[in-house]
Design a protein around this motif. Structure first.
Motif, PDB file in Angstrom:
ATOM      1  N   LYS A 100     -30.394 -55.282   2.296  1.00  0.00           N
ATOM      2  CA  LYS A 100     -31.092 -54.433   3.271  1.00  0.00           C
ATOM      3  C   LYS A 100     -30.659 -52.967   3.198  1.00  0.00           C
ATOM      4  CE  LYS A 100     -32.394 -57.895   6.603  1.00  0.00           C
ATOM      5  NZ  LYS A 100     -31.824 -59.121   6.023  1.00  0.00           N
ATOM      6  N   LYS A 141     -25.910 -55.404  11.031  1.00  0.00           N
ATOM      7  CA  LYS A 141     -26.690 -56.280  10.151  1.00  0.00           C
ATOM      8  C   LYS A 141     -25.926 -56.655   8.897  1.00  0.00           C
ATOM      9  CE  LYS A 141     -31.521 -55.047  10.745  1.00  0.00           C
ATOM     10  NZ  LYS A 141     -32.802 -54.649  10.153  1.00  0.00           N
ATOM     11  N   GLY A 148     -32.802 -63.530  10.720  1.00  0.00           N
ATOM     12  CA  GLY A 148     -32.160 -62.976  11.908  1.00  0.00           C
ATOM     13  C   GLY A 148     -30.705 -63.406  12.069  1.00  0.00           C
ATOM     14  N   GLU A 178     -27.695 -50.205  12.205  1.00  0.00           N
ATOM     15  CA  GLU A 178     -28.951 -49.487  12.427  1.00  0.00           C
ATOM     16  C   GLU A 178     -29.054 -49.109  13.893  1.00  0.00           C
ATOM     17  OE1 GLU A 178     -32.243 -51.938  11.234  1.00  0.00           O
ATOM     18  OE2 GLU A 178     -31.705 -51.830   9.114  1.00  0.00           O
ATOM     19  N   LYS A 179     -29.748 -48.028  14.153  1.00  0.00           N
ATOM     20  CA  LYS A 179     -30.055 -47.679  15.528  1.00  0.00           C
ATOM     21  C   LYS A 179     -30.936 -48.792  16.086  1.00  0.00           C
ATOM     22  CE  LYS A 179     -31.978 -43.720  18.066  1.00  0.00           C
ATOM     23  NZ  LYS A 179     -32.495 -44.164  19.251  1.00  0.00           N
ATOM     24  N   ILE A 181     -33.926 -50.068  17.749  1.00  0.00           N
ATOM     25  CA  ILE A 181     -35.247 -49.484  17.977  1.00  0.00           C
ATOM     26  C   ILE A 181     -35.870 -50.077  19.234  1.00  0.00           C
ATOM     27  CG2 ILE A 181     -37.579 -49.247  17.023  1.00  0.00           C
ATOM     28  CD1 ILE A 181     -35.484 -47.705  15.425  1.00  0.00           C
ATOM     29  N   TYR A 183     -38.776 -51.329  20.917  1.00  0.00           N
ATOM     30  CA  TYR A 183     -40.098 -51.805  20.482  1.00  0.00           C
ATOM     31  C   TYR A 183     -40.553 -52.927  21.406  1.00  0.00           C
ATOM     32  CZ  TYR A 183     -38.248 -56.021  18.082  1.00  0.00           C
ATOM     33  OH  TYR A 183     -37.694 -57.223  17.784  1.00  0.00           O
ATOM     34  N   THR A 212     -37.528 -61.248  16.267  1.00  0.00           N
ATOM     35  CA  THR A 212     -38.834 -61.902  16.152  1.00  0.00           C
ATOM     36  C   THR A 212     -38.819 -63.119  15.220  1.00  0.00           C
ATOM     37  OG1 THR A 212     -39.439 -60.449  14.322  1.00  0.00           O
ATOM     38  CG2 THR A 212     -40.079 -59.736  16.539  1.00  0.00           C
ATOM     39  N   ASN A 213     -37.748 -63.305  14.478  1.00  0.00           N
ATOM     40  CA  ASN A 213     -37.713 -64.393  13.493  1.00  0.00           C
ATOM     41  C   ASN A 213     -38.039 -65.754  14.120  1.00  0.00           C
ATOM     42  OD1 ASN A 213     -35.409 -62.307  12.923  1.00  0.00           O
ATOM     43  ND2 ASN A 213     -36.052 -63.080  10.930  1.00  0.00           N
ATOM     44  N   GLU A 262     -37.486 -54.388   6.675  1.00  0.00           N
ATOM     45  CA  GLU A 262     -37.003 -54.935   5.409  1.00  0.00           C
ATOM     46  C   GLU A 262     -38.180 -55.347   4.548  1.00  0.00           C
ATOM     47  OE1 GLU A 262     -35.231 -58.755   5.261  1.00  0.00           O
ATOM     48  OE2 GLU A 262     -36.456 -59.577   6.862  1.00  0.00           O
TER      49      GLU A 262
HETATM   50  N1  LIG Z   1     -32.984 -51.729  14.107  1.00  0.00           N
HETATM   51  C1  LIG Z   1     -33.556 -52.693  14.837  1.00  0.00           C
HETATM   52  N2  LIG Z   1     -33.907 -52.467  16.131  1.00  0.00           N
HETATM   53  C2  LIG Z   1     -34.472 -53.444  16.890  1.00  0.00           C
HETATM   54  N3  LIG Z   1     -34.720 -54.689  16.434  1.00  0.00           N
HETATM   55  C3  LIG Z   1     -34.392 -54.986  15.159  1.00  0.00           C
HETATM   56  C4  LIG Z   1     -33.800 -54.014  14.295  1.00  0.00           C
HETATM   57  N4  LIG Z   1     -33.590 -54.579  13.094  1.00  0.00           N
HETATM   58  C5  LIG Z   1     -34.019 -55.862  13.209  1.00  0.00           C
HETATM   59  N5  LIG Z   1     -34.526 -56.119  14.433  1.00  0.00           N
HETATM   60  C6  LIG Z   1     -35.061 -57.419  14.904  1.00  0.00           C
HETATM   61  O1  LIG Z   1     -34.371 -58.443  14.207  1.00  0.00           O
HETATM   62  C7  LIG Z   1     -35.257 -59.184  13.363  1.00  0.00           C
HETATM   63  C8  LIG Z   1     -34.607 -59.502  12.028  1.00  0.00           C
HETATM   64  O2  LIG Z   1     -34.306 -58.315  11.322  1.00  0.00           O
HETATM   65  P1  LIG Z   1     -34.603 -58.115   9.772  1.00  0.00           P
HETATM   66  O3  LIG Z   1     -34.063 -56.791   9.386  1.00  0.00           O
HETATM   67  O4  LIG Z   1     -36.042 -58.379   9.483  1.00  0.00           O
HETATM   68  O5  LIG Z   1     -33.650 -59.220   9.089  1.00  0.00           O
HETATM   69  P2  LIG Z   1     -33.899 -60.750   8.646  1.00  0.00           P
HETATM   70  O6  LIG Z   1     -33.755 -60.744   7.170  1.00  0.00           O
HETATM   71  O7  LIG Z   1     -32.799 -61.501   9.319  1.00  0.00           O
HETATM   72  O8  LIG Z   1     -35.279 -61.150   9.084  1.00  0.00           O
HETATM   73  C9  LIG Z   1     -36.490 -58.306  13.225  1.00  0.00           C
HETATM   74  O9  LIG Z   1     -37.638 -59.096  12.977  1.00  0.00           O
HETATM   75  C10 LIG Z   1     -36.537 -57.582  14.556  1.00  0.00           C
HETATM   76  O10 LIG Z   1     -37.134 -58.410  15.525  1.00  0.00           O
END
Ligand SMILES: Nc1ncnc2c1ncn2[C@@H]1O[C@H](COP(=O)(O)OP(=O)(O)O)[C@@H](O)[C@H]1O
Ligand SMILES: [Mg+2]
Length: 302
Positions: A100, A141, A148, A178-179, A181, A183, A212-213, A262
C-alpha cells in the motif's frame, strides 16, 4: 493448438465456474490452458521451472489469479518466471500493488489523490506524535494487508501512546500511517481490465465498524459510478501497470474529492450471491481477459 497458457485461479466463491468459462473461450481461439498451476508445488531446476512434468517457463503466458496473499516462495518464483514469459499481472505490478505504501507513493507522484500518508522509521516514533497533532485522527495500516485486517484507527494522543509499545514489540521496520478520511462509510470498488472499465459496486461499513470490507462486516450494494470515479480508476490501474485492477475509492468529505485507498491486483469476480444481487460484470470481465490473453500471446509468438 500452438498456443498454450498456464493458469492459477481461486476455486472458491464461484471461481471454478469462472475458470471453466475462461478455458472454454480460450479454446475457441485455439489457446490451450493448463489449470491449477500452483507455484507452491513447482521446483526451479537449472534454467527451468517445473510443475509436475510441465516446464512452466515454456508456456506462452501465465495467468496468476489466486489469493491476494502468496507465500514468499510463490512470489520468488513469480518474479523469476516473469523474466522469461508474460504474466498477468506482471510481476512488477503485482509486487507494487501488494504494497500500500509503494502504491500510494506512486499514485501521488502521478497526481492521483490518496489520503495523506507518512512512512517513518520504527525508531522515529516521535514523528508519529507530531503527525497526530496535525491530523487529529489517523489510521495505522500494515502495508501488505488485505480485508481490513490490522488496520487501526487512532483517534487521539492517548490511543497512540497506548498502541506504541505494542507496535514496538512487533519488530516492524517502519510505520505507515494515513490521515483518517471523513467519509460516509461507503466506498467504490471499480474493476478495470486492459484499460477498460468492467464494473463497479459499492460497499457499506456495518453500523459498528468504520471499514467497508466484507470481512469486517461490510455489505455490498449496486452502485453506478460517476464518470470521474471511472477515470480515476483507469488512471490508477495504468500508473500501476495493472492489466487487471480493482481500485478502492472513497469520497473525502472535507477536501470534497475522491481518493484512492488502494489498488487490488486480484479483485474477485462477483460471487453467485452477488450476481443475484445484480452485479452483472463477470461476462464482460471474462471477455476482456480472454481478449487480452489472445493479444499478448500473439505478440510473444512473433
Ligand atoms: N485513510 C482512511 N480513512 C478512513 N477510512 C479508511 C482509510 N483507509 C482505509 N479505510 C477504510 O478501511 C478499509 C480497508 O482499507 P484498504 O486500504 O482498502 O485496505 P484492505 O487491503 O485491508 O482492504 C477501506 O475500505 C475503508 O473503509
Ligand atoms: Mg480494500
Amino acid at each position: 493448438m500452438s498456443r498454450k497458457i498456464g493458469m492459477w485461479l481461486y476455486s472458491n466463491s464461484g471461481g471454478d465456474k469462472i475458470q471453466d468459462k475462461i478455458v472454454k473461450k480460450l479454446k475457441e481461439r485455439e489457446i490451450e490452458t493448463i489449470t491449477d498451476i500452483n507455484l507452491r508445488h513447482a521446483v526451479a531446476k537449472n534454467g527451468h521451472i517445473l510443475h509436475d512434468k510441465l516446464k512452466v517457463d515454456t508456456l506462452d503466458l501465465f495467468f496468476s489469479y489466486n489469493a491476494g496473499e502468496q507465500t514468499q516462495y510463490q512470489v520468488f518464483l513469480y518474479q523469476a518466471l516473469n523474466r522469461v514469459i508474460p504474466m498477468i499481472n506482471s510481476y512488477d505490478s503485482f509486487a507494487l500493488t501488494e504494497d500500500k505504501f509503494q502504491t500510494s507513493f506512486l499514485l501521488r507522484q502521478n497526481g492521483i489523490a490518496t489520503p495523506s500518508f507518512k512512512l517513518c522509521h520504527r525508531d522515529d516514533t516521535q514523528h508519529l506524535q507530531t503527525i497526530m497533532k496535525k491530523w487529529s485522527k489517523m489510521v495505522y495500516k500494515p502495508t501488505d494487508g488485505w480485508g481490513g485486517v490490522g488496520l487501526t484507527k487512532i483517534e487521539n494522543q492517548a490511543t497512540l501512546d497506548m498502541l506504541l509499545p505494542f507496535l514496538n514489540q512487533m519488530d516492524l521496520r517502519f510505520f505507515y500511517v494515513e490521515k483518517f478520511i471523513k467519509y460516509d462509510n461507503t466506498d467504490f470498488r471499480v474493476d478495470i481490465v486492459d484499460g477498460e472499465f468492467v464494473g463497479c459496486y459499492g460497499r457499506k461499513a456495518s453500523k459498528t465498524d468504520w471499514r467497508t470490507n466484507v470481512t469486517a462486516g461490510g455489505s455490498v450494494f449496486l452502485r453506478e459510478p460517476e464518470d470521474k470515479v471511472i477515470e480515476i480508476a483507469k488512471k490508477a490501474a495504468k500508473i500501476c501497470g495493472s492489466d487487471i485492477a480493482g481500485v478502492d475509492i472513497i469520497y473525502d468529505m472535507e477536501k470534497e474529492e475522491y481518493v484512492v485507498l488502494e489498488v487490488n491486483g486480484i479483485p474477485a469476480f462477483a460471487t453467485p450471491a452477488q450476481e443475484k444481487l445484480g452485479l452483472d460484470f463477470n461476462k464482460k470481465k471474462i471477455d476482456l481477459i480472454v481478449n487480452m490473453i489472445d493479444r499478448k500471446t500473439k505478440k510473444s509468438k512473433k
